[in-house]
Design an enzyme around this catalytic site. Structure first.
Site, short mmCIF file in Angstrom:
data_model
loop_
_atom_site.label_atom_id
_atom_site.label_comp_id
_atom_site.label_asym_id
_atom_site.label_seq_id
_atom_site.Cartn_x
_atom_site.Cartn_y
_atom_site.Cartn_z
N ASP A 10 12.20 -1.60 9.82
CA ASP A 10 12.16 -2.26 8.98
C ASP A 10 12.26 -3.62 9.14
O ASP A 10 12.04 -4.70 8.57
CB ASP A 10 13.14 -2.23 7.37
CG ASP A 10 12.42 -1.22 6.62
OD1 ASP A 10 11.13 -0.85 6.84
OD2 ASP A 10 12.85 -0.85 5.76
N ASP B 283 1.58 -0.54 -0.45
CA ASP B 283 3.06 0.17 -0.09
C ASP B 283 3.37 0.57 -1.62
O ASP B 283 2.63 0.84 -2.71
CB ASP B 283 3.71 -0.79 0.58
CG ASP B 283 4.97 -0.07 1.59
OD1 ASP B 283 5.89 0.22 0.76
OD2 ASP B 283 4.78 0.09 2.44
N TRP C 42 3.85 7.91 4.76
CA TRP C 42 4.95 8.68 4.50
C TRP C 42 6.43 8.32 4.65
O TRP C 42 6.92 8.33 5.80
CB TRP C 42 4.88 10.24 4.94
CG TRP C 42 5.75 11.14 4.47
CD1 TRP C 42 6.96 11.25 4.39
CD2 TRP C 42 5.23 12.74 4.32
NE1 TRP C 42 7.31 12.54 3.96
CE2 TRP C 42 6.26 13.18 3.96
CE3 TRP C 42 4.01 13.42 4.31
CZ2 TRP C 42 6.23 14.77 3.86
CZ3 TRP C 42 3.95 14.66 4.21
CH2 TRP C 42 5.06 15.31 3.73
N ASP C 43 6.90 8.03 3.52
CA ASP C 43 8.34 7.16 3.69
C ASP C 43 9.44 8.06 3.31
O ASP C 43 9.39 9.13 2.73
CB ASP C 43 8.29 6.01 2.48
CG ASP C 43 9.29 4.95 3.22
OD1 ASP C 43 10.09 5.15 3.96
OD2 ASP C 43 9.14 3.70 2.57
#
Ligand code: DGJ
Length: 742
Positions: A549, A367, A478-479
């Protein structure tokens, strides 16, 4: 499935086995809405469904007919200012300052299949027999702007996809200050409005209310579809529930600012509008330029909300998601985020990856924190080159080592952002969205790159593609971790600044398109601080997304339950994380964390080295279980059985296509002593199949399980004998039903 034009009454009838959609050309040349609902038989005339009457006093009438006021006529694509006082679908600002327009019928065309939407995500067909498309062209004589309304009816299911395309054939530019994807005027307001809303770490909670006079809406002005409201709406009849009854679902295939609203007028008709948010939109359409709106999908059912959701699931799984991973069971992954956050070295990652492999997982994901000067939130975004202090062998070297362990390797990116403390920003300080002479706000110390500019998108593409070409990367997360503020692009003129939000998301789509085409075997997972952009637009490029999240199993019950209203389980990123949980600090049993995560793409967010030997064995068993059943869990038919929004228990189930296997997830939030007897009425089984219950070994026919129910009672009633494992808070069970004798 068919589309018929009845010339005598100038009526269009689109129908398949499930639905009918009827429109007519009105006497003023506009399009009127006659009917949307369960399939009705075709005939020549339905014009009487257009009810008009001479209403006293307040109505303004169109031309001379006192019964013809657009205020009281249900329309397909209404404008404001010429007797209709409800909110319009379209507003065109012209050179002389007027916003009045008059689009009248010109022609129609019917084609087999479904045309693609240039630059935008949309549902598609694989062969022409799957759908038919009606395109109705209207024109405004004063501006010479042409408008095409597209209606695609699919052969199977109550599905109608709609969008609009504008072409300026005039000599003057116009500004589209509102161009919705869909208007649906319904003849009555006897509906419950159901929306999916929340915020970061609490996405997609179900909220319902009756339609009341006035306007109610959901939307986003954040640049992303948002955690706050998902671009999805259900209107259900008050008597409808999961198992039966009438409902309409509306889903917008778009990831930027949007609005969906219902306006109930004084005579209890309802106008639904859906499309790009008009508040943040002003599109200059110059001579010969076109604008294509995003697609809106309508689904009608008279078989309850589970059926409505299943229709969306199938459509989005098979005819919105694309590519290599569309039909494939998803790899079981372990993501290092909650295990290490920014605090890792290559060796630490390898230790976690090695244990991940030993447990049976298939993909290790690195990440945030691997690039540039990224040791925390303040630096590095935009510099998509490995940080050699942490990763001396680079991404390529790390990926090699992971592959050598026998796993695939995945990597995190946040392509749309930069930190001011980055080489990228230092080289291109004018590439962020910011308004001249105004301060620019940051979110998490990061700034939004101006994706309305091709050169910016290209520069990010080059960096990502270089890594994908040189390192063995099988997966990309893809954040996107902030919304857009001070939206202004230095590359566009003043009169096009109202286009930037939309152009930004077109840039995001363009980058996705380019990367997914060039690297078709890479699995993309979209993310925006969890579910900040979990929408159908993203699904077109990334077949799965990180739902939230919040990885706490109990919180996830509501989040995943709500998300399932529209989105298939194959799209829902769901992981087992540590206990106590990092968001709500709740202790939950390991089995419950897995029992919730199974109903999604499944993975871990854990340093598995920190587990006890017993827990490690449990994880191994979980992964074996998921491998055995993931095809059904991700691609089977999903039913919601008990809502976590309504009580102490929740339940859902998946049934295989051949109905021979079913998996039921049952969850009890707080333990109850000496409780009542509890049962779950199952769904989707074959009544004549005999199923063996994995927990009890007892066999039951499908009809018994669906009508008498599956017993879920706590048989100890709180008095636990020494050889029985007691129930606890946050308990759960998975029941596997397998056919013994078909
Ligand atoms: C937000 C995401 O939702 C998390 O899963 C993680 O990737 C962080 N960003 C990393 O910054």
């Amino acid at each position: 499935m068919n589309i018929i034009y009845h010339a005598s009454g100038r009526i269009f009838h689109l129908y398949n086995d499930t639905i009918s959609y009827l429109m007519m050309i009105l006497r003023n040349g506009h399009l009127g809405q006659l009917y949307f609902g369960r399939r009705i038989q075709d005939k020549e005339d339905f014009s009487y469904l257009l009810e008009t009457c001479e209403r006293p006093m307040t109505s303004c009438v169109y031309e001379t007919d006192r019964s013809f006021s657009l205020e009281h006529i249900r329309q397909e694509y209404p404008v404001f200012g010429t007797t209709d006082f409800r909110q319009p679908a379209l507003e065109i600002l012209q050179e002389n300052g007027s916003r009045i327009s008059n689009f009248t019928y010109d022609s129609y065309a019917i084609t087999d299949g479904k045309p693609a939407l240039s630059g935008l995500p949309a549902t598609y067909t694989e062969n022409d027999a799957e759908a038919r498309t009606l395109c109705i062209t209207l024109k405004d004589d004063v501006t010479n702007v042409q408008m095409q309304l597209f209606y695609t009816i699919f052969a199977k299911g109550g599905i109608l996809a709609r969008s609009v395309r504008f072409l300026n054939q005039g000599t003057q530019p116009v500004h589209l200050t509102r161009a919705m994807s869909l208007c649906l005027d319904l003849p009555d307001c006897d509906y419950i409005w159901e929306q999916l809303s929340g915020c970061w770490a609490r996405e997609c909670h179900i909220h319902t209310r009756r339609l009341e006079p006035g306007i109610q809406s959901i939307g986003s002005m954040r640049g992303n579809s948002s955690h706050e409201h998902n671009p999805f709406l259900i209107l259900k009849r008050p008597s409808a529930d999961e198992r039966q009854g009438e409902a309409i679902g509306l889903s917008l295939i778009y990831s930027g600012c949007f609005r969906i609203q219902a306006e109930t007028d004084a005579h209890q008709t309802v106008r639904i509008l859906a499309g790009i948010d008009p508040e943040t939109f002003d599109w200059k359409l110059d001579t010969n330029e076109t604008l294509q709106t995003p697609e809106a999908v309508l689904v009608y059912t008279d078989r309850g909300l589970n059926h409505l959701s299943q229709t969306f699931h199938k459509l989005y799984q098979k005819r919105l998601a694309r590519g290599y991973w569309r039909d494939r069971p998803r790899p079981i992954l372990n993501n290092n985020w909650e295990a290490t956050y920014f605090d890792f070295t290559e060796e630490r990652l390898i230790e976690i990856a090695a244990r991940t492999k030993e447990c049976g997982a298939e993909l290790f994901v690195l990440d945030d924190g691997w690039f540039g000067a990224r040791s925390g939130e303040k630096a590095g975004l935009g510099d998509w080159k490995p940080n050699k202090d942490r990763l001396p062998n680079g991404i390529a070297g790390l990926a090699e080592r992971i592959e050598a362990l026998g796993m695939k390797f995945g990597l995190w990116f946040e392509p749309e952002m930069t930190n001011k403390d980055s080489d990228f920003y230092r080289q291109h300080p004018d590439w962020i969205l910011e308004t001249p002479q105004r301060s620019v706000s940051h979110g998490r110390f990061q700034y939004v790159l101006d994706f309305s500019r091709e050169e910016v998108v290209n520069a990010i593409y080059e960096q990502m593609a270089e890594l994908l070409r040189t390192a063995k990367i099988s997966y990309i997360k893809w954040d996107m971790n902030r919304s857009i503020t001070e939206c202004y692009s230095k590359a566009w003129p003043a009169d096009r600044q109202g286009e930037i939000y939309h152009r930004y998301i077109l840039g995001v789509y363009a980058l996705y398109e380019r990367l997914t085409r060039e690297f078709p075997h890479v699995l993309f997972e979209s993310c925006a601080s969890g579910g900040g952009r979990f929408d159908p637009g993203m699904l077109f490029y990334a077949p799965q997304g990180w739902v939230s999240d919040n990885s706490d199993a109990i919180e996830r019950l509501k989040i995943q339950y709500g998300t399932s209203m529209c989105y298939p389980l194959s799209s829902m990123g769901s992981h087992v994380s540590v206990s106590p949980n990092h968001q709500v600090f709740r202790y939950t049993p390991l089995h419950t964390r897995a029992n919730v995560a199974y109903f999604g793409t499944f993975g871990y967010e854990l340093d598995l080295n920190k587990l006890t030997p017993q827990e490690t064995e449990e994880v191994k068993a979980q992964i074996r279980f998921m491998k055995q059943y993931r095809e059904i869990l991700q691609y089977g038919t999903f039913y919601r059985l008990k809502s976590p929004f309504e009580g102490n228990e929740a339940a859902w189930m998946c049934v295989s296509e051949d109905q021979k296997t079913a998996l039921i997830g049952w969850y009890r939030i707080l333990n109850v002593v000496n409780d009542r007897y509890t049962r779950l009425r199952l769904e989707g089984l074959n009544p004549d199949y005999l199923y063996r219950n994995s927990r009890t070994g007892i066999c039951h026919y499908g009809d018994e399980l669906m009508y008498a129910g599956l017993i879920t009672s706590d048989e100890t009633a709180g008095q636990v004998p020494p050889d029985v494992t007691p129930y606890t808070d946050f308990d759960s069970r998975i029941y596997v039903l397998e056919v013994t004798r078909p």
